[in-house]
Design an enzyme around this catalytic site. Structure first.
Site, short mmCIF file in Angstrom:
data_model
loop_
_atom_site.label_atom_id
_atom_site.label_comp_id
_atom_site.label_asym_id
_atom_site.label_seq_id
_atom_site.Cartn_x
_atom_site.Cartn_y
_atom_site.Cartn_z
N ASP A 144 -11.97 -3.24 10.87
CA ASP A 144 -12.60 -4.54 10.71
C ASP A 144 -12.73 -4.95 9.24
O ASP A 144 -12.76 -4.09 8.35
CB ASP A 144 -13.99 -4.52 11.34
CG ASP A 144 -13.96 -4.24 12.83
OD1 ASP A 144 -12.94 -4.57 13.47
OD2 ASP A 144 -14.95 -3.68 13.34
N LYS A 145 -12.83 -6.24 9.01
CA LYS A 145 -12.95 -6.77 7.66
C LYS A 145 -14.04 -6.07 6.87
O LYS A 145 -13.83 -5.67 5.73
CB LYS A 145 -13.25 -8.28 7.73
CG LYS A 145 -13.49 -8.92 6.37
CD LYS A 145 -13.86 -10.39 6.49
CE LYS A 145 -14.16 -11.01 5.13
NZ LYS A 145 -14.56 -12.44 5.25
#
Length: 344
Positions: A144-145
């Site tokens: 994830d970011k």
């Protein structure tokens, strides 16, 4: 786009199928996987003794002359960007990156640039031999970011297919470090009542559910027990914080790799991650369990406290066993240092 011709002969004792024989005997520097070769057969780009081949399952004899027409990889439509990267390992076929929190892996409508792919296109330049006929890095898994840590990316078609097969077979070693609310423990009667939660020897919590996109919030994943995709996460406590203990540093490892898997599984168990804006929440800690300053640092932590710390796999081209470790990033280290500080 230009086309190059590859010419060679089938060696002794060929495998029973054409695609397997081509995969064995094609010059290794061409980086053509068996999947790519099968696709080239379907496209009519393979000639056997001067005749177009059409069946990847066809038999082929020793000494057969093979010609393959390969369209040169075209440039990606994604633009390269000069973004610093922490490269942990790199060779002609793959690259391992320690991704910082805040970086998106692949361009998307909400993040068209500034991504890991943009950075890799600049970093690798002409070293990308082509994935699926396009000069682009092959993304075989994502984090994830706002999750930091290790990620492997293919630079060649052969590496892309080999790595993808390992992820599909769940043979890739992936360990994460995270800070969660509460302390997962086999003696907790609440956990014994949570469906999908069990414990293995060594106080290892095992979470087994199905996961699917949430029905009403498309940015979230939801725990299911019918439908969706099978997901298994294991977690063990490394260190506890607070008096009484209200937070824990945990190590998680994945048997499967689904979107948001650790985050949604830990939240399902009632142990959401600190800083997680989607699943973790701002759980209330016991009064005086932490100093006022430390409790505020926990509440203010700006991202999910999750780091991909270990990544291990078999090199898809050389067969070497590779294993990499990445220390916790500075923000998580500072948080843990605060949590370890004595109450004052």
């Amino acid at each position: 786009m230009g086309t190059r011709q590859i010419e060679f002969q089938i060696a002794a004792d060929p495998p029973p199928r054409l695609d397997k024989a081509l995969s064995r005997d094609v010059p290794p520097e061409e980086n053509l996987s068996r999947t790519r070769l099968a696709r080239l057969i379907e496209e009519g780009a393979v000639w056997i003794n001067g005749t177009v081949a059409s069946d990847p399952k066809a038999k082929v004899a020793e000494g057969t002359s093979v010609t393959i027409a390969v369209v040169e990889a075209e440039d990606s439509h994604i633009g390269p960007e000069d973004i610093p990267l922490e490269v942990v390992f790199e060779d002609a076929d793959l690259i391992v990156i320690n991704k910082p929190a805040g970086m998106v892996v692949h361009p998307a409508p909400g993040s068209p640039n500034g991504t890991l792919v943009n950075a890799l296109l600049y970093h690798c330049g002409g070293d990308l031999s082509g994935v699926g006929g396009v000069k682009r890095p092959g993304i075989v898994h994502r984090i994830d970011k706002e999750t930091s840590g290790l990620l492997v990316v293919a630079k060649s078609d052969a590496a892309h297919h080999g790595l993808a097969a390992q992820f599909e077979a769940h043979t890739v070693e992936r360990y994460y470090r995270a800070v969660c609310y509460g302390v997962p423990d086999a003696n907790d009667p609440r956990l014994r009542g949570v469906k999908g939660v069990s414990f293995e020897p060594g106080n290892i919590m095992r979470l087994t559910t199905q996961l699917a996109r949430h029905k009403t919030d498309r940015q979230r994943q939801a725990v299911l027990f019918h439908g969706g995709r099978h997901a298994v996460t294991r977690a063990r406590v490394v260190e506890t914080f607070g008096d009484p203990a209200g937070l824990a540093l945990i190590e998680c490892w994945l048997e499967t790799g689904r979107t948001h898997q650790i985050r949604v599984h830990m939240a399902h168990a009632g142990h959401g991650l600190v800083g997680d804006p989607v699943y973790g929440g701002k759980r209330k800690l016991a009064a005086k369990a932490l100093s006022t300053d430390t409790a505020e640092a926990v509440r203010a932590f700006p991202r999910q406290a999750l780091h991909a710390a270990v990544l291990g796999f078999e090199h898809p081209v050389t067969g070497d066993i590779l294993r990499f470790e990445a220390n916790l990033p500075e923000d998580m280290e500072k948080l843990i240092d605060k949590l370890r500080a004595p109450l004052s």
